[in-house]
Structure formats: C-alpha cells, structure tokens
Design an enzyme around this catalytic site. Structure first.
Site, PDB file in Angstrom:
ATOM      1  CG  ASP A  41      -1.961   1.087   1.195  1.00 35.52           C
ATOM      2  OD1 ASP A  41      -1.887   1.955   0.302  1.00 35.52           O
ATOM      3  OD2 ASP A  41      -2.848   1.072   2.058  1.00 35.52           O
ATOM      4  CG  ASP A  58      -3.712   4.521  -3.617  1.00 38.55           C
ATOM      5  OD1 ASP A  58      -2.843   4.176  -2.790  1.00 38.55           O
ATOM      6  OD2 ASP A  58      -4.896   4.175  -3.528  1.00 38.55           O
TER       7      ASP A  58
END
Length: 474
Positions: free
Chosen positions: A152, A354
């Site tokens: 992440d 992201d």
C-alpha cells in the site's frame, strides 16, 4: 498466440515505450478484444529472480490477487463480471478511505468539501482475496514465517495479524505467533518509536499500543514491536511492525499490510539509508498468471526513465503527489485548466499515485471533457449501458480487435505518458462489454489508480523527490 496478435502486441509496446521516452506519441492503438477477454499475457515479465542482493537492490515477486485465486478456482480467474463488481465495491471504499484521511475541511474549485543497500519481491494481485489489490510474500520473525502482505503506497505502517487473536479475519497463511519468534521485542511505552505512531497508548503500562483505522470500517489494533523481516535472502532487523490482535476489514487473504507511503513509519521510511528512499514496482496486468516485481534500493533506479517531480503535502505526508497538467485523447490535448489538478498551499486538490485504488479518479471538471473527447473519437464503436461506476461502455462482442484513440497524461514540465490500450478500456464481463476505466472523483483530489499503472515500470526516488515511468514494461 497468432503471428498477427504477436505483431500487434509488439507494436503497442513499442508505441508505449516511444511515448514515454521521446514524447512522440501516436493518435491511435489497437485493442485485441479476444486476447484481453481470455486473459492471455500481453506483457513480457521482467525476469527478475526471487531475490537479488547485488548491484544495490533487493527484488521481490509481486502478485496480483487473481493469481492467488487461480490456484483454487480457475473459473473465477477469467470471470470478468464477478471479479469486476467485487473490485468496484472495494474501490469505492478505498477512495472514501483516502479522502477521509485528508485532514481538515474545505472546498477546491467548486467541488464538495471533504476530509480526508537494497532488496525486493514479486508482486501478486490481491483482488480476489477480499483485500488489497497486490500482494508480496515476505518472511516475518526468526525463523521467518512466510506471509502474504498487501502493498500500500498510501499507508505508513507495517502490521501482521498476531496470536493471540481476539478478532481476526481469514488469511491464507497461519496467523503469526510472536511466541515462536526469537527476534520479537515489544516496544516500550516511553520509546521514541512509540511517539511516532498516531493514536498510540500503553498496554498494561509497559508496551506501546497502536490503532489504525482505514476510514472504510477496516482497522487493526495491537502491540507495536521490533521484528526481523526477510525478503528472500535479505534479512532486515529491528523493523517496527504492528502485531495486530484485533483486526477487521478488506484484508481477507493477506496476513497484514506492508506500508510503502512517504511517512517515517512506512517500510521505506524505516529503511532510510539502507535503500536511499528508493523503490520500484511493476504491476502485472490483471487476469494473467504472470508476476510483477517490487524492488528496494538505489540500484532500482533505471536509466532511461521519464522523471517527474514528486510533490509534498505536509497535511498528507503518506501520499505520493505528482504534478499533472493535462490529459490527451488521440494525440490531442483536451482543453482542461491546469488549476483543476493543482495541489493548493492548504493541502487540497492535487494528484496522488496509489497502488490500492484501481480506477483513476478525476474531478468532474476534468473528467467530463476528457470522457467526451474519448466518446467523440470512438463514435464508430457500438455503445453499451453504464456499468457500476463507469458511464462510458462499449459492446465489443463482435470484434477481434478495435482501433481506439490513445490516452495520455501530460505532466508538469513537459513529459507525456501514453497508456497501453488495455490500461483504459477494460472488460467488465465475459460477453465483450468494455468500459472506459476512469471515473469522476466527487472532490478536488485526483487519484491515478493501478489499472492505469499496470505493465509500466514505476520508480520512486524519495531522497531526490522524483517518480520515474519506464523505460521497461512488464
């Protein structure tokens, strides 16, 4: 694969490479409909070994969630509709979570208010495990216990589910038991490491307690510890990790989360001088059985990449912001004001890259003209009804391949990144329905998602403040 299909694939890869390296970009591409639906690999893997401790880099295998699922249920791997709808449900929650992590309240451009030494591994997609999109396998503890971890780029903590587990979700590997690790050491309440954790406290007046809420209802709570992590043959000692005894959320399948964000408590931040704040990843295309890569260290920084400055938002230090100035369709820049993508001095707006968001989100003032330009140049293709968050879809069931306009990102300073066709027209069922893989964000924040990043080598040079695109494909 037929000779024609191979030549088409080679042409698309060449066009993408040219666009990255020289800013000379074409105005159309060919999308192989049949190949995309059957999940045939279009990109050649980089051929990285499981680990490589030489030349200043550590390599790890990165796996898409599809690959983990395929070992148990190959029918689901190629069921585009089933995978798509589950992915969109997770994606909506992911975007809401990112917005909630942005501090303060405010509006931007008329949008609604919102709050908000080197090593590596192969990268796996986590899509059908019920958690993050991409997984990596590392060893935790001494001796190391192998665990699948969600990567992440928007999080700043490393954590695993731990015994005794008062509340745990289902994971693929046995839950980590710190009692069986010789290197596990709880962090004391008075430690400076504990002070760096938000929402920290004390367990029994002795050990540092941590809590992380992800905004979508997911959370992990437990004890902060120093532990040894193993990346193939590379051993890294005294990494601060969360030992989660109470966990809930969209992490089903993975043992925990490997935070790669820009903050000091992420894995990248903790490694510091060992890797020079540098890492690189290649996200494999969804629906294939190939593996990508996650590589740490200065040696990962490629020669020939197109480099774009990273922007810092003090109000959201975990996020990697880039300067986006415009969008292009068919080799023509769409008339959109650069202010739409601007990161303000108060920390609003901007463009975040992201790994956990699938679909690229754009403010409506950018998305609408961008979408309209694409529709205008695809007027010859039969339209289909809207699907989930996508309002621009096509019925390509009768086609072997179709000619589509190129889609490009214009970055501040001049670089232009032209995407492969399968990074912006994606199948949403097994019947030949393809959709334009962008969506309005409903806020001033833009997010470049992992669908648009697939198949392109992406490198972060945190020490010098740049992100690189290419020159390799994967």
């Amino acid at each position: 694969m037929s000779l024609v299909a191979i030549l088409v694939t080679m042409l698309q890869l060449a066009l993408c490479s040219i666009a990255i390296a020289t800013n000379s970009f074409p105005d159309f591409q060919l999308l192989n409909v049949n190949e995309t639906l059957t999940g045939t690999k279009m990109f050649m893997p980089l051929g990285l070994s499981e680990t490589d401790d030489h030349r200043g880099k550590w390599n790890l295998k990165l796996v898409h969630r599809d690959k983990l699922l395929s070992s148990n249920d190959s029918s689901t791997l190629h069921n585009h509709g089933r995978r798509f709808h589950a992915r969109m449900q997770r994606d909506v929650k992911r975007v809401a979570s990112l917005l909630r992590r942005l501090p303060g309240k405010g509006t931007h451009d008329g949008d609604a208010a919102y709050q908000v030494n080197d090593f590596g591994s192969d990268v796996v997609s986590g899509m059908d495990q019920g958690s993050g999109e991409y997984f990596v396998r590392i060893g935790v503890g001494s001796p190391p216990r192998s665990q699948y971890m969600v990567i992440d780029s928007g999080s700043d903590i490393v954590w695993v589910q731990c015994q005794p587990c008062n509340q745990c979700y289902r994971q693929s590997d046995p839950v980590f038991d710190p009692a069986n690790s010789a290197s596990f050491a709880g962090v004391s309440c008075g430690s400076s490491v504990c002070d760096r954790i938000d929402n920290s406290g004390c367990n029994a007046g002795r050990y540092c307690r941590y809590e992380v809420m992800y905004g979508d209802g997911s959370y992990t709570k437990g004890t902060l510890a120093l532990e040894t992590l193993t990346f193939g043959r590379t051993v890294v000692k005294n990494v601060a990790i969360g030992c989660g005894h109470v966990n809930r959320g969209m992490f089903i399948g993975a043992a925990g989360l490997l935070g790669l964000g820009g903050g000091s408590m992420s894995l990248v931040g903790q490694l510091g001088g060992q890797t020079g704040g540098a890492f690189s990843y290649c996200l494999v295309s969804r629906g294939t059985d190939a593996s990508g890569s996650l590589v740490f260290g200065r040696g990962t920084m490629p020669v020939g990449a197109t480099w774009v400055p990273l922007l810092r938002n003090p109000r959201a230090p975990s996020f990697y912001y880039v300067g986006l100035s415009g969008l292009g369709v068919g080799g023509v820049r769409v008339p959109i004001s650069e202010d739409v993508f601007r990161l303000t001095e108060l920390g609003y707006g901007g463009v975040v890259m992201d790994t956990g968001t699938a679909v690229t989100r754009l403010p409506s003032s950018a998305y609408n003209p961008f979408r309209d330009a694409f529709i205008t140049q695809t007027a010859n293709l039969p339209r289909a009804s809207t699907v989930s968050i996508f309002d621009t879809c096509y019925n390509l069931s009768g086609f072997v391949s179709v000619r589509v306009p190129t889609v490009s990102f214009y970055f501040s300073g001049g670089p232009v990144l032209t995407l492969p066709a399968r990074n912006f027209l994606i199948p949403v069922d097994n019947m030949g329905t393809f959709c334009f893989a962008f969506a309005p964000s409903g806020s001033g924040l833009s997010i470049i998602g992992n669908i648009q990043q697939e198949g392109i080598q992406i490198s972060f040079d945190g020490a010098n403040g740049f992100v690189g695109f290419g020159p390799n494909v994967c």
